[in-house]
Motif scaffolding. Structure first.
Motif, PDB file in Angstrom:
ATOM      1  N   ALA A   1       1.058  -1.736   0.098  1.00 42.16           N
ATOM      2  CA  ALA A   1      -0.119   0.117   0.799  1.00 42.16           C
ATOM      3  C   ALA A   1       0.762   1.124   0.396  1.00 42.16           C
ATOM      4  O   ALA A   1       2.500   1.178   0.154  1.00 42.16           O
TER       5      ALA A   1
ATOM      6  N   ALA B   1       3.582   2.340   2.118  1.00 45.45           N
ATOM      7  CA  ALA B   1       4.442   0.624   3.324  1.00 45.45           C
ATOM      8  C   ALA B   1       6.055   0.798   3.247  1.00 45.45           C
ATOM      9  O   ALA B   1       6.586   0.159   4.686  1.00 45.45           O
TER      10      ALA B   1
ATOM     11  N   LYS C   1       7.791   1.145   0.866  1.00 44.50           N
ATOM     12  CA  LYS C   1       9.024   0.539  -0.459  1.00 44.50           C
ATOM     13  C   LYS C   1      10.283   1.319  -1.004  1.00 44.50           C
ATOM     14  O   LYS C   1      10.815   0.693  -1.303  1.00 44.50           O
TER      15      LYS C   1
ATOM     16  N   GLU D   1       8.752   2.410  -9.548  1.00 48.11           N
ATOM     17  CA  GLU D   1       7.178   3.039  -9.467  1.00 48.11           C
ATOM     18  C   GLU D   1       7.351   3.286 -11.302  1.00 48.11           C
ATOM     19  O   GLU D   1       7.364   4.738 -11.508  1.00 48.11           O
TER      20      GLU D   1
HETATM   21  N1  LIG Z   1      11.668  11.898   3.145  1.00 49.30           N
HETATM   22  C1  LIG Z   1      10.843  11.749   3.534  1.00 49.30           C
HETATM   23  N2  LIG Z   1      10.630  12.433   5.222  1.00 49.30           N
HETATM   24  C2  LIG Z   1      10.426  11.834   6.094  1.00 49.30           C
HETATM   25  N3  LIG Z   1       9.251  10.674   6.174  1.00 49.30           N
HETATM   26  C3  LIG Z   1       9.695  10.051   4.588  1.00 49.30           C
HETATM   27  C4  LIG Z   1      10.211  10.157   3.390  1.00 49.30           C
HETATM   28  N4  LIG Z   1       9.707   9.912   2.562  1.00 49.30           N
HETATM   29  C5  LIG Z   1       9.083   9.092   2.901  1.00 49.30           C
HETATM   30  N5  LIG Z   1       8.889   9.486   4.776  1.00 49.30           N
HETATM   31  C6  LIG Z   1       8.077   8.795   4.866  1.00 49.30           C
HETATM   32  O1  LIG Z   1       7.908   7.088   4.982  1.00 49.30           O
HETATM   33  C7  LIG Z   1       6.555   5.977   4.825  1.00 49.30           C
HETATM   34  C8  LIG Z   1       6.956   5.139   4.013  1.00 49.30           C
HETATM   35  O2  LIG Z   1       7.296   5.929   3.179  1.00 49.30           O
HETATM   36  P1  LIG Z   1       7.616   5.291   1.129  1.00 49.30           P
HETATM   37  O3  LIG Z   1       7.983   6.827  -0.067  1.00 49.30           O
HETATM   38  O4  LIG Z   1       8.496   4.151   1.585  1.00 49.30           O
HETATM   39  O5  LIG Z   1       6.231   4.223   1.511  1.00 49.30           O
HETATM   40  P2  LIG Z   1       5.664   3.753  -0.434  1.00 49.30           P
HETATM   41  O6  LIG Z   1       5.343   1.996  -0.150  1.00 49.30           O
HETATM   42  O7  LIG Z   1       7.072   3.755  -1.189  1.00 49.30           O
HETATM   43  O8  LIG Z   1       4.864   4.659  -0.904  1.00 49.30           O
HETATM   44  P3  LIG Z   1       3.835   4.773  -2.344  1.00 49.30           P
HETATM   45  O9  LIG Z   1       3.282   3.781  -2.606  1.00 49.30           O
HETATM   46  O10 LIG Z   1       2.981   6.223  -2.358  1.00 49.30           O
HETATM   47  O11 LIG Z   1       5.298   5.136  -3.524  1.00 49.30           O
HETATM   48  C9  LIG Z   1       5.995   7.220   4.943  1.00 49.30           C
HETATM   49  O12 LIG Z   1       4.895   7.602   6.452  1.00 49.30           O
HETATM   50  C10 LIG Z   1       5.593   8.688   4.567  1.00 49.30           C
HETATM   51  O13 LIG Z   1       5.519   9.350   5.094  1.00 49.30           O
END
Ligand SMILES: Nc1ncnc2c1ncn2[C@@H]1O[C@H](COP(=O)(O)OP(=O)(O)OP(=O)(O)O)[C@@H](O)[C@H]1O
Ligand SMILES: [Mg+2]
Lengths: 292, 238
Positions: free
Chosen positions: B35, B38, B40, B165
């Motif tokens: 999701a 998560a 990733k 992505e």
């Molecule tokens: N630069 C940042 N500073 C602080 N928190 C962050 C940062 N980047 C991501 N996060 C937090 O880390 C968590 C995981 O983010 P991440 O980007 O790894 O998710 P993702 O699985 O890639 O999501 P998506 O599918 O939306 O790309 C989230 O709660 C996000 O708010």
């Protein structure tokens, strides 16, 4: 007759302006890679000029003094990066502003202690006997300033466009994180930019000194105008600093002719204030100096 | 080829990854789904050195690389095409591609001739990049920028590619085009860790998949196994 005097003033002003442009170009180099600049750059110009003068006094031939002086500038640029900039950038702080100002103050005291307070002539094998071109007096020394400025800027611009290292320099400027992912070390690139910036400052010192003499106070006279040029032109256009540098040089020269030399700083300052009020990104620029 | 064990990482005080482990074998495409939020992207950043893991190991071709800088890890053969593409906007398409091969080309002269055969391969894979090779990368369309980001990663001739992505913000037709390219690259034997919102498409190209939830791996298995897992179907494939 009057127009001839104006033309004469404009030409010598423009040549001074090119030196301001060269110093401002040094700001652009480090701002591009690290969003930081050396506020002690004027002292770096002055220290490099003194060092080069010492080389000459020790008997070095003029054409050997130039690479020696440039090398000194590179080393000083690297010292500034290591001592004043790198750690603060790693902390994501803006401490480099204070530290580079302190570098300038230390440089000033060091120069006074080592070389004394007096302005000293800087000998040059290039003649200062005026040539008459279309009724205007130009000395070969002045012409060498123009050639030197364009040569240094031209070589660096060629480096940036034609070599892979130069493209990596541009990549770090565009997106530091993405550049790291290509295997490009941002730290090394920032060092390179400070080294080049120091070299450019040393070149400015070597070029201008035969005309203005060398002294500890030469820094403050140059740096204010170089700042005006950088702010008015913006921090990302090499072409812009040349145009604005010439403009400020000409205005300054005409002002001091008509209003007296006490007024010579005025046009640069007025343009600086105007630019900050109306176009903080600079006439040619995309990046705001406020991001500094 | 890439072994990640018990990885912990985050941003400042907030911990995002709480012990993630995954393996990517040579010649495999491995999908990482989950999701939004998560973790990733954070996983990929911690692997490639964009952020420093606080714990755990990352082995690239058997060599521990956790704690190294992103540029060092890239030089060891990991290419990370990050979320949001991050092409060098002011530089030309071709310069972007050349920079992808930065660490294996000479720095001053002769780099263009040395890179020519690889450029040719990329242009054959993405003919549109050839048409636009002198255009500034920032002026490309989203789809073209994604092709450039993939091409730039391939130029490194890497051991492993991390692709975050590739479908983000693209029209469905273009997404299909991107997945078509991934299939062709798979035939050529690339090793790829793929993060993708389009879980279905990702599972079609992948040999193995991990499902991430709240900073850890919740489920893993071959695409066929995941297709039999009711929870996964309900959450990601429904
Ligand atoms: N630069 C940042 N500073 C602080 N928190 C962050 C940062 N980047 C991501 N996060 C937090 O880390 C968590 C995981 O983010 P991440 O980007 O790894 O998710 P993702 O699985 O890639 O999501 P998506 O599918 O939306 O790309 C989230 O709660 C996000 O708010
Ligand atoms: Mg993400």
């Amino acid at each position: 007759m009057n127009s001839l005097i104006i033309a004469q003033m404009a030409v010598s002003g423009a040549l001074m302006g090119l030196v301001y442009a060269l110093i401002a170009y040094g700001f652009q180099l480090t701002f591009a890679t690290s969003k930081s600049i050396n506020f002690g750059q004027g002292e770096l110009v002055m220290l490099s000029a003194f060092f080069s003068l010492t080389l000459l006094n020790l008997g070095a031939p003029y054409w050997l003094m130039i690479p020696g002086g440039l090398l000194f500038g590179v080393v000083m640029g690297l010292v500034v990066e290591r001592a004043c900039v790198r750690l603060t950038l790693e902390q994501k702080s803006e401490g480099w502003i204070l530290l580079t100002i302190i570098f300038g103050l230390l440089g000033f005291s060091a120069a006074e202690n080592i070389w004394g307070r007096d302005d000293r002539p800087f000998p040059s094998p290039i003649s200062s006997d005026a040539l008459h071109i279309l009724g205007i007096n130009v000395t070969p020394v002045e012409i060498s300033v123009a050639i030197g400025v364009f040569a240094v800027m031209g070589v660096i611009e060629l480096f940036k466009r034609k070599t892979l290292l130069g493209k990596a320099f541009e990549a770090v400027s565009a997106d530091r994180d993405a550049a790291e992912l290509m295997g490009i070390s941002a730290t090394h690139t920032i060092m390179l930019s400070y080294g080049l910036s120091g070299m450019v400052a040393a070149m400015a010192g070597i070029l201008i000194s035969p005309i203005t003499t060398v002294g500890p106070t030469m820094a403050s006279a140059l740096i204010l105008k170089a700042f005006s040029v950088a702010v008015v032109a913006g921090l990302d256009s090499g072409f812009g600093v040349v145009v604005i540098g010439i403009l400020i040089g000409v205005l300054e020269s005409l002002t001091s002719y008509y209003l007296g030399s006490g007024w010579r700083e005025t046009p640069g300052l007025l343009l600086l204030i105007l630019a900050l009020a109306i176009r903080p990104n600079g006439v040619f620029g995309k990046v705001s100096i406020r991001k500094v | 080829m890439l072994q990640v064990e018990n990885l912990r990482a985050g941003y400042g005080a907030s911990e995002v990854l709480v012990g993630a482990s995954l393996h990517v074998k040579q010649g495999m495409i491995v999908a990482l789904i989950g999701a939004n939020g998560a973790g990733k992207t954070t996983t990929m950043r911690a692997i490639s050195g964009m952020i420093k893991p606080t714990q755990g190991t990352v082995l690239l071709n058997g060599k521990a690389v956790q704690g190294m800088s992103a540029s060092q890890i890239a030089r060891l053969g990991l290419a990370h095409a990050p979320e949001g593409r991050k092409v060098f906007g002011p530089l030309s398409v071709e310069d972007n591609l050349l920079l992808g091969a930065y660490h294996r080309l000479p720095g001053f002269l002769g780099f263009h001739a040395m890179a020519a055969p690889d450029l040719e391969k990329i242009y054959n894979l993405f003919p549109r990049l050839r048409e636009r090779r002198l255009q500034a990368a920032g002026t490309l369309s989203g789809g073209e920028q994604q092709m450039l980001a993939i091409g730039r990663a391939l130029m490194a001739d890497p051991k492993v590619i991390l692709l975050d992505e590739p479908s983000m913000g693209l029209a469905p037709v273009i997404v299909q085009e991107v997945f078509g390219i991934l299939r062709r690259l798979k035939e050529q034997g690339i090793t790829l860790l793929l993060v993708e919102q389009f879980a279905k498409s990702a599972l079609e190209v992948a040999d193995y998949a991990y499902v991430m939830d709240h900073g850890r791996i919740a489920v893993e298995g071959t695409p066929a196994e995941l297709h039999r897992n009711e929870k996964v179907i309900a959450a990601y494939l429904g």
